[in-house]
Write a protein that holds these residues in place. Structure first.
Motif, PDB file in Angstrom:
ATOM      1  N   MET A 279      -5.327   2.697   1.142  1.00  0.00           N
ATOM      2  CA  MET A 279      -4.412   2.540   0.009  1.00  0.00           C
ATOM      3  C   MET A 279      -4.152   1.061  -0.279  1.00  0.00           C
ATOM      4  O   MET A 279      -4.228   0.220   0.604  1.00  0.00           O
ATOM      5  CB  MET A 279      -3.071   3.231   0.297  1.00  0.00           C
TER       6      MET A 279
ATOM      7  N   TYR B 166      -1.385  -0.408  -0.818  1.00  0.00           N
ATOM      8  CA  TYR B 166      -0.237  -1.040  -0.166  1.00  0.00           C
ATOM      9  C   TYR B 166      -0.574  -1.553   1.234  1.00  0.00           C
ATOM     10  O   TYR B 166       0.049  -2.485   1.713  1.00  0.00           O
ATOM     11  CB  TYR B 166       1.002  -0.136  -0.157  1.00  0.00           C
TER      12      TYR B 166
ATOM     13  N   GLU C 221      -3.584  -2.820   1.866  1.00  0.00           N
ATOM     14  CA  GLU C 221      -4.291  -4.059   1.531  1.00  0.00           C
ATOM     15  C   GLU C 221      -3.281  -5.158   1.234  1.00  0.00           C
ATOM     16  O   GLU C 221      -3.414  -6.291   1.698  1.00  0.00           O
ATOM     17  CB  GLU C 221      -5.183  -3.818   0.312  1.00  0.00           C
ATOM     18  N   ALA C 222      -2.248  -4.808   0.466  1.00  0.00           N
ATOM     19  CA  ALA C 222      -1.231  -5.794   0.115  1.00  0.00           C
ATOM     20  C   ALA C 222      -0.552  -6.336   1.371  1.00  0.00           C
ATOM     21  O   ALA C 222      -0.350  -7.545   1.506  1.00  0.00           O
ATOM     22  CB  ALA C 222      -0.190  -5.171  -0.820  1.00  0.00           C
TER      23      ALA C 222
ATOM     24  N   GLY D 184      -1.805  -6.364   4.389  1.00  0.00           N
ATOM     25  CA  GLY D 184      -2.797  -7.151   5.123  1.00  0.00           C
ATOM     26  C   GLY D 184      -2.919  -8.552   4.550  1.00  0.00           C
ATOM     27  O   GLY D 184      -2.946  -9.553   5.273  1.00  0.00           O
TER      28      GLY D 184
ATOM     29  N   ARG E 193      -0.701 -10.120   2.999  1.00  0.00           N
ATOM     30  CA  ARG E 193       0.519 -10.863   3.256  1.00  0.00           C
ATOM     31  C   ARG E 193       0.421 -11.551   4.610  1.00  0.00           C
ATOM     32  O   ARG E 193       1.116 -12.509   4.878  1.00  0.00           O
ATOM     33  CB  ARG E 193       1.695  -9.881   3.236  1.00  0.00           C
ATOM     34  N   GLY E 194      -0.489 -11.036   5.473  1.00  0.00           N
ATOM     35  CA  GLY E 194      -0.664 -11.633   6.791  1.00  0.00           C
ATOM     36  C   GLY E 194       0.039 -10.843   7.875  1.00  0.00           C
ATOM     37  O   GLY E 194       0.232 -11.350   8.978  1.00  0.00           O
ATOM     38  N   GLU E 195       0.409  -9.587   7.574  1.00  0.00           N
ATOM     39  CA  GLU E 195       1.108  -8.768   8.559  1.00  0.00           C
ATOM     40  C   GLU E 195       0.187  -8.443   9.731  1.00  0.00           C
ATOM     41  O   GLU E 195      -1.015  -8.265   9.561  1.00  0.00           O
ATOM     42  CB  GLU E 195       1.567  -7.445   7.919  1.00  0.00           C
TER      43      GLU E 195
ATOM     44  N   TYR F 272       2.783  -4.103  12.909  1.00  0.00           N
ATOM     45  CA  TYR F 272       3.628  -3.853  11.739  1.00  0.00           C
ATOM     46  C   TYR F 272       2.977  -2.814  10.828  1.00  0.00           C
ATOM     47  O   TYR F 272       3.633  -1.885  10.353  1.00  0.00           O
ATOM     48  CB  TYR F 272       3.863  -5.151  10.971  1.00  0.00           C
TER      49      TYR F 272
ATOM     50  N   LYS G 211       5.196   0.432  10.248  1.00  0.00           N
ATOM     51  CA  LYS G 211       5.967   0.487   9.013  1.00  0.00           C
ATOM     52  C   LYS G 211       5.201   1.084   7.834  1.00  0.00           C
ATOM     53  O   LYS G 211       5.785   1.629   6.914  1.00  0.00           O
ATOM     54  CB  LYS G 211       6.436  -0.929   8.630  1.00  0.00           C
ATOM     55  N   GLU G 212       3.888   0.926   7.838  1.00  0.00           N
ATOM     56  CA  GLU G 212       3.149   1.356   6.649  1.00  0.00           C
ATOM     57  C   GLU G 212       2.413   2.677   6.864  1.00  0.00           C
ATOM     58  O   GLU G 212       2.416   3.539   6.005  1.00  0.00           O
ATOM     59  CB  GLU G 212       2.145   0.276   6.220  1.00  0.00           C
ATOM     60  N   ILE G 213       1.752   2.837   8.012  1.00  0.00           N
ATOM     61  CA  ILE G 213       0.899   4.014   8.182  1.00  0.00           C
ATOM     62  C   ILE G 213       1.673   5.186   8.763  1.00  0.00           C
ATOM     63  O   ILE G 213       1.615   6.303   8.251  1.00  0.00           O
ATOM     64  CB  ILE G 213      -0.313   3.689   9.083  1.00  0.00           C
TER      65      ILE G 213
ATOM     66  N   PRO H 173       4.851   6.217   8.762  1.00  0.00           N
ATOM     67  CA  PRO H 173       5.719   7.038   7.891  1.00  0.00           C
ATOM     68  C   PRO H 173       4.932   7.956   6.959  1.00  0.00           C
ATOM     69  O   PRO H 173       5.434   8.973   6.520  1.00  0.00           O
ATOM     70  CB  PRO H 173       6.496   6.000   7.076  1.00  0.00           C
ATOM     71  N   ASN H 174       3.678   7.573   6.666  1.00  0.00           N
ATOM     72  CA  ASN H 174       2.882   8.399   5.759  1.00  0.00           C
ATOM     73  C   ASN H 174       2.026   9.422   6.491  1.00  0.00           C
ATOM     74  O   ASN H 174       1.235  10.125   5.870  1.00  0.00           O
ATOM     75  CB  ASN H 174       1.989   7.507   4.892  1.00  0.00           C
TER      76      ASN H 174
ATOM     77  N   THR I 237       3.478  11.302   9.227  1.00  0.00           N
ATOM     78  CA  THR I 237       4.328  12.106  10.104  1.00  0.00           C
ATOM     79  C   THR I 237       4.158  13.599   9.889  1.00  0.00           C
ATOM     80  O   THR I 237       4.105  14.349  10.862  1.00  0.00           O
ATOM     81  CB  THR I 237       5.811  11.747   9.929  1.00  0.00           C
TER      82      THR I 237
END
Lengths: 549, 353
Positions: B244, B246, B248-249, B251, B253-255, B259, B263-265, B267-268, B270
């Motif tokens: 997705m 988000y 990429e976004a 990544g 950002r440098g996360e 993280y 925070k991103e994967i 929650p989607n 569960t």
């Protein structure tokens, strides 16, 4: 065009309800519609106006979770709302046909085009299989598909999008229906391809004297296709008139605003004098996916506070250029300079500050925002990550950003993306980019998934932000109307190469490069004669070649 | 003919007529075919067969009533958001939730509920049920009912811990593989393939006889055996999320990877993971019970349903149902968990019938 004025379809007081949140909500509030044989009616409106729902109701069909709750749909003397489902189904296959927006999703990828084409006529015993195949080839020829005798034996993935859409139109014609419903048939296509499909659809509808309902949100397209136009807003009819009257003197205010959208244009800025260092400079890059070369020798500069529009058809490499700049796809050759300094090829090797300076806004706000994260966290994270803000300072910054994108912080602060409309989501995407305090933003088709009114709001917002924050934009788009309204400089790309580039006023005045010319002349205009004029100029028969060369 | 038989048929036929009158097609079909079947059963099995049908129907109605009442109870006590979700639960799911709830109460408050300790010998072997020992005694004279209650704690608790371990390992590795991709993904995939190619029970028996049978080792071994399935699911689910925009976004950002996962994967992913947890829990639970039955699981004198079945197995030949009681407890829990999981899967995938 309506030769005999016999009424084919008569819809009266149509009401449709949709099931949402455990109750039925009315989404179409009593729409009337009359269509004569051989007539083409354009239905236009924003998304959510009920265009497609009405289109489907004309076949006596309601989607899952929808139901026709009132009014009548009379097709050729037959009342569809009371007809048994089995009879309606026969009608749908043979006398009413439907052409969907995405032909790629509507064809079964496991069967050849011609087998899918012959299915309906053979099933309804209108034709034998062999006759039907012959007929298909003839239709393919009329629709100006290349190799009409062979193309039907290919699978859907083996032909291009524009060809697929024409094959779908041929399929809809297979039973010689009295009525075809076209649901945004060209929305997913490039302008150069769109023109071929539009011409093909118009001719074939004309030849067989088929009535059609043409659903679209693009006014210029409907102006070419329809005899009558009906404007819809949130399930209500706004007004209906024949095409010319509608274009020249719309009655209602809402219609006038639709017409006015295309008039937004901001003054063009020119480059700073002398040898100012561009904020981003793409220096002769090559790039490839595996063995496929997608960019060749691409160079362009973006100066601070200016907008560079990169245009081209799909597959021209404009998005790949953006991926090279962001470092997602390290170029095979060439350099990316940021304010005169060379950036590492891969984003992994770039410093936090280099990453912060260049941000991106995506085309599909649905996939660009994590649906399970609150708006405050989506916008707050870059501020926290780069700026180290915490607690109250972070909250204030998020409020400030929400104000900047014209959304009320008290309302949106703790909501989730799925609760927002398309335009609001795109604004959140913009806010997330701004939160990093960048100097350069890549906008990848940011308005193409939005309605025209909403899209214009986004363009105005981007323009305002550019002036306030002195941002540089790289604006990737295939929509030349967008380019006209906000670009300072234009880069035209084709098959991985830059064909032509320069300031907008120069690019939009002849003489053009032949490809630029083709792109420009393919943009539909409001004049109902536009399609005829363009086809005449190009010579109708070789329109296919014209698009390909 | 007596009043019972007359009342029985009167009720069925009356019910059928009412159903037919109110156009409830399914109910009518069920009732009337039951009537017809009862004619045959009544002739063959006499009054007793009809009694059995009545009792079965009564139990079913009781279970249905309990499930309905429990759902209403949950809807009332939970918050607005959860209540809305719970209202969509079918009766089977709320019945499952009720059973799980009961087991949880039994397990947590076992010492308070059980009348005797789990290894107290209080009577002679195989004593029949009386007022003190509700279900009689086992082969050493221990109270069956008390052991059953303690068994809920031991067997279910063990299975829960082992499943949780399997999930920690599987989810973590699956997420990392999905985010990193490349050689790590390939390497993990092949290792997992190798582990999965060995039949679970045999692998567990092998490892247990090498390392001995204490509880910690048991949990670790079961966790390792079930981690690969979790890995595969997580890898597939996360694979769909990773592509997705988000991600990429984030990544760009440098996360960092941690993280992204947290925070991103996560929650989607569960919904399918929770459903899978229920499903895996059943398998693990059955494996624990099976190992105990074979004598390699939970060791005596700790009460455990699997070993209780084995210890009392001799009673089967005397026509006693005592060994079937722990087996029924196992079956009831597995079925209940599956009812709930079915509903969750239905919700998370939007599957239609």
């Amino acid at each position: 065009m309506a030769n005999d004025r016999k009424v084919l379809l008569k819809i009266e007081g149509l009401r449709i309800e949709g099931y949402a949140d455990e109750k039925w909500v009315e989404i179409v509030h009593g729409v009337d519609l009359t269509l004569h044989r051989g007539e083409v009616l354009g239905l236009i409106g924003e998304s959510g106006a009920g265009k497609s729902t009405i289109g489907l109701a004309a076949m006596g069909f309601a989607r899952d979770g929808c139901r026709i709750s009132g009014g009548s749909v009379e097709f050729d003397g037959m009342e569809l709302t009371t007809t048994p489902e089995a009879d309606r189904r026969v009608l749908r296959g043979s006398r009413v046909a439907y052409v969907a927006q995405s032909a790629a999703a509507s064809f079964n990828p496991a069967h050849k085009l011609i087998d899918q084409h012959t299915e309906a006529p053979v099933h309804y015993r209108i034709r034998k299989r062999m006759e039907s195949q012959e007929d298909a080839m003839e239709l393919y020829e009329r629709l100006r598909l290349p190799n009409p005798r062979e193309i039907g034996f290919r699978y859907p993935h083996q032909v291009s999008g524009g060809q697929l859409q024409r094959a779908m139109t041929a399929m809809a014609m297979a039973c010689r229906p009295d009525l075809i419903i076209f649901d945004e048939p060209t929305t997913a296509l490039d302008v150069t391809t769109q023109i071929e499909v539009l011409a093909a659809i118009r001719d074939i509808v004309d030849q067989f004297n088929t009535a059609a309902i043409y659903i679209t949100h693009d006014l210029a397209v409907v102006a070419q296709m329809a005899d009558l136009i009906k404007v819809l807003l949130k399930g209500d009819e706004v007004e209906e008139a024949d095409t010319r009257t509608m274009l020249e003197s719309p009655r209602e205010d809402y219609t006038k605003t639709l017409w006015a959208v295309r008039s937004f244009q901001r003054p063009q800025k020119s480059r700073p004098d002398g040898d100012a260092i561009p904020i981003v400079s793409v220096d002769r890059i090559d790039a490839s996916y595996g063995a496929t070369r997608v960019l060749e020798d691409v160079s362009f500069d973006v100066h601070a506070g200016m907008t560079v529009a990169v245009v081209g058809e799909s597959g021209s490499g404009k998005s790949t250029a953006a991926r090279c700049i962001t470092g997602l796809l390290p170029p095979a050759k060439g350099r990316i300079l940021f304010a005169g300094e060379e950036l590492p090829a891969s984003f992994r090797a770039r410093s936090k500050d280099q990453l912060r300076q260049a941000q991106m806004i995506y085309q599909m706000a649905d996939t660009a925002l994590n649906p399970k994260v609150r708006i405050s966290d989506i916008i707050g994270r870059p501020a926290e990550f780069y700026g180290g803000l915490k607690g109250v300072a972070l909250k204030n910054r998020v409020d400030e950003l929400l104000d900047l994108i014209e959304l009320d912080p008290s309302k949106f602060y703790s909501r989730y993306p799925p609760e927002l409309s398309g335009g609001q989501k795109q604004r959140i995407g913009i806010a997330r980019a701004l939160a990093a305090e960048p100097s350069f933003i890549i906008c990848d088709e940011v308005t193409s998934a939005l309605d025209q009114l909403v899209a214009e709001g986004i363009l105005r917002l981007l323009d305002r932000l550019q002036n306030e924050l002195n941002l540089a934009y790289m604006f990737i788009t295939h929509d030349l109307a967008t380019v006209r309204s906000i670009a300072d400089e234009v880069v035209v790309m084709k098959q991985g190469r830059v064909v032509e580039q320069g300031p907008k006023d120069v690019m939009f005045t002849p003489p053009h490069h032949p490809y630029t010319d083709l792109l420009l002349s393919s943009v539909p205009e409001m004049d109902p004669n536009w399609l005829n004029t363009v086809l005449e100029e190009r010579g109708v028969d070789n329109i296919g070649e014209a698009a390909r060369t | 003919m007596n009043y019972f038989v007359i009342g029985y048929y009167a009720l069925l036929i009356g019910g059928s007529c009412l159903a037919a009158y109110f156009k409830k097609r399914e109910i009518f079909l069920v009732l009337f075919s039951l009537t017809l079947a009862s004619f045959v059963m009544g002739i063959v099995g006499g009054q007793d067969a009809l009694w059995a049908v009545t009792i079965a129907a009564g139990l079913l109605a009781l279970a249905g009533g309990t499930a309905y009442a429990f759902r209403e109870f949950l809807v009332i006590v939970s918050g607005a958001q959860t209540a809305k979700v719970l209202r969509t639960a079918p009766l089977t799911a709320s019945f499952g939730m009720f059973v799980i709830f009961t087991y949880a109460v039994l397990g947590i408050f076992a010492p308070a509920i059980a009348p005797f300790g789990e290894s107290d010998v209080i009577s002679q072997a195989f004593a029949p049920p009386d007022e003190v020992m509700l279900l009689g005694a086992d082969q050493l004279g221990r109270d069956m009912f008390s052991r059953l209650v303690y068994g809920a704690r031991n067997t279910v608790g063990l299975a829960l811990v082992a499943t949780a371990l399997a999930f920690v390992i599987g989810v973590l590795l699956g997420m990392v593989a999905a985010v990193k991709g490349g050689w790590f993904d390939q390497f993990m995939g092949r290792v997992i393939d190798v582990v999965m190619s060995i039949p679970g029970l045999i692998f567990a028996l092998l490892l247990l006889s090498i390392f001995g049978t204490n509880l910690v080792i048991l949990v670790i071994i079961i966790g390792l055996i079930y981690a690969p399935r979790v890995f595969r699911l997580t890898r597939a689910v996360a694979g769909n999320v990773v592509v997705m925009d988000y991600i990429e976004a984030a990544g760009l950002r440098g996360e960092g990877m941690w993280y992204l996962i947290r925070k991103e994967i996560l929650p989607n992913s569960t919904a399918p993971l929770i459903a899978e947890f229920g499903l895996e829990f059943c398998f693990v639970f059955l494996l624990v019970a099976g190992l105990s039955f074979l004598g390699l699981g939970v060791q005596p004198p700790t009460a455990d349903w699997g070993s209780m079945v084995r210890e009392n197995a001799t009673l089967i030949s005397f026509g006693e149902i005592t060994p079937l009681i722990p087996a029924a407890a196992i079956a009831l829990l597995t079925v209940s968990v599956n009812f709930v999981v079915d509903w969750m899967l239905f919700r998370s995938s939007g599957l239609k019938e």
